[in-house]
Design an enzyme around this catalytic site. Structure first.
Site, PDB file in Angstrom:
ATOM      1  N   HIS A  61      -6.682   2.638  -7.758  1.00 21.08           N
ATOM      2  CA  HIS A  61      -6.479   1.197  -7.698  1.00 21.08           C
ATOM      3  C   HIS A  61      -5.552   0.894  -6.537  1.00 21.08           C
ATOM      4  O   HIS A  61      -4.968   1.810  -5.944  1.00 21.08           O
ATOM      5  CB  HIS A  61      -5.921   0.657  -9.015  1.00 21.08           C
ATOM      6  N   HIS A  63      -2.606  -0.762  -6.203  1.00 17.70           N
ATOM      7  CA  HIS A  63      -1.167  -0.986  -6.278  1.00 17.70           C
ATOM      8  C   HIS A  63      -0.480  -0.106  -5.233  1.00 17.70           C
ATOM      9  O   HIS A  63      -0.932   1.007  -4.940  1.00 17.70           O
ATOM     10  CB  HIS A  63      -0.644  -0.684  -7.674  1.00 17.70           C
ATOM     11  N   ASP A  65       2.067   1.834  -4.965  1.00 20.53           N
ATOM     12  CA  ASP A  65       2.512   3.212  -5.170  1.00 20.53           C
ATOM     13  C   ASP A  65       1.355   4.204  -5.199  1.00 20.53           C
ATOM     14  O   ASP A  65       1.573   5.405  -5.337  1.00 20.53           O
ATOM     15  CB  ASP A  65       3.340   3.321  -6.460  1.00 20.53           C
ATOM     16  N   HIS A 139      -6.421  -0.856 -16.696  1.00 21.96           N
ATOM     17  CA  HIS A 139      -5.176  -1.240 -16.046  1.00 21.96           C
ATOM     18  C   HIS A 139      -5.208  -2.748 -15.801  1.00 21.96           C
ATOM     19  O   HIS A 139      -6.170  -3.429 -16.183  1.00 21.96           O
ATOM     20  CB  HIS A 139      -5.007  -0.448 -14.744  1.00 21.96           C
ATOM     21  N   ASP A 210      -3.443   4.954 -13.267  1.00 23.71           N
ATOM     22  CA  ASP A 210      -2.690   4.131 -14.218  1.00 23.71           C
ATOM     23  C   ASP A 210      -3.647   3.516 -15.229  1.00 23.71           C
ATOM     24  O   ASP A 210      -4.640   2.882 -14.851  1.00 23.71           O
ATOM     25  CB  ASP A 210      -1.954   3.012 -13.491  1.00 23.71           C
ATOM     26  N   HIS A 268       3.062   9.848 -13.416  1.00 26.05           N
ATOM     27  CA  HIS A 268       3.469   8.458 -13.194  1.00 26.05           C
ATOM     28  C   HIS A 268       4.658   8.075 -14.080  1.00 26.05           C
ATOM     29  O   HIS A 268       4.694   7.013 -14.699  1.00 26.05           O
ATOM     30  CB  HIS A 268       2.291   7.516 -13.455  1.00 26.05           C
TER      31      HIS A 268
END
Length: 312
Positions: A61, A63, A65, A139, A210, A268
């Protein structure tokens, strides 16, 4: 045939002095695959000796990080005179955003970069003896997980049985092992199933990125050798995990049990647990059906060899 996982980054959204943002490197018989590329991934690759020869980058994804390491990684590859193409796989509907990130430095990479959108059920990469499957995760943005699943291997060849049936040592052994029937000098036909055992399973690795606990994680691979699962929080923040679309270590273990995973790597971790992973491991091991030692929090740089299920 070696299959090795190197955990390049195991932190949550905020890195710590000991943990980089998310990234996992998988090496299989000389081929490198990268799953996510958090900030500083190229440095982690240098630090832990994986090299930069990756053919595919699988993004769970967008994001920060999980993707902010991409511009730096591409620049490092270009400085190393890379000319081989790179395929980047990203969740459906995010190609435009990822393309902007790839071109963030104001110029295109000096080597071909192909961006491929994927959704749950797709097979974004198919190699000669394995495939990488995408599966739906849960997520708070467009997201997928990935599973590397090897093909079944040939069954064992029973040489002693073949000789007893009169098959001469030589090329006919190979033909039988390939699944071809052979004819002997006396006209007798020997079929492969007379001398070759049942197919043997390959290996599999599942990486969620995530996610909340998701049914698709259980279904994407049959009894994976390694499940790398979101474990952002311990039990003390279970409500927070649900609200932010993450999982706890205990939930990750419960998914591992339902999937039949042999080993569970907890990824994570939130920075609130910096320097303290004992609760994550304790809670996961309480719930994990396998050997408690096989549910663990990897350190950045930790490598893990994945053996064949039958040990050969």
């Amino acid at each position: 045939m070696p299959l090795r996982v190197t955990f390049l980054g195991t932190a949550g959204a905020i890195p710590t002095t000991a943990r980089n943002p998310s990234s996992v490197f998988v090496a299989r018989e000389g081929e490198g695959l990268l799953f996510d590329a958090g900030e500083g991934t190229q440095r982690q690759m240098m630090r832990f000796g994986t090299g930069f020869s990756i053919s595919n980058l699988f993004v769970t994804h967008l994001h920060g990080d999980h993707v902010l390491g991409i511009p730096g990684l591409l620049q490092t590859m270009a400085f190393n005179d890379r000319d081989a193409p790179l395929a980047i796989h990203t969740p459906r509907g995010t190609r435009t955003q990822l393309k902007s990130l790839v071109n963030a430095l104001g110029n295109r990479p000096s080597f071909p970069v192909r961006i491929n959108e994927v959704g749950g059920g797709d097979v974004p990469y198919r190699a000669e003896e394995y495939q990488v499957r995408a599966f739906d995760t849960d997520h708070d943005t467009r997201s997928v997980g990935y599973a590397l699943v090897e093909d079944d291997r040939k069954g064992r060849f029973d040489r002693e049985c073949a000789e007893e049936l009169g098959v001469p040592v030589g090329p006919k052994f190979s033909r039988l092992h390939k699944g071809e029937a052979v004819e002997l000098e006396d006209g007798t036909v020997v079929d492969p199933d007379q001398v070759v055992g049942d197919p043997r399973p390959g290996r599999s690795i599942v990486y969620t990125g995530d996610t909340r606990p998701a049914q698709a994680t259980i279904e994407v691979a049959e009894e994976p050798d390694l499940l790398i699962h979101d474990a952002t929080f311990a039990d003390d923040r279970a409500d927070r995990a649900t609200d932010t679309a993450h999982s706890t270590a205990r939930q990750a273990a419960e998914i591992a049990n339902r999937a039949g995973a042999d080993r569970l790597a907890l990824m994570h971790l939130s920075s609130r647990y910096a320097g303290h992973t004992a609760d994550h491991e304790e809670q996961a091991r309480e719930a994990f059906a396998g050997d408690p030692a096989d549910a663990f929090v990897p350190d950045d740089g930790q490598g893990l060899e994945i053996p064949y299920p039958d040990g050969e």
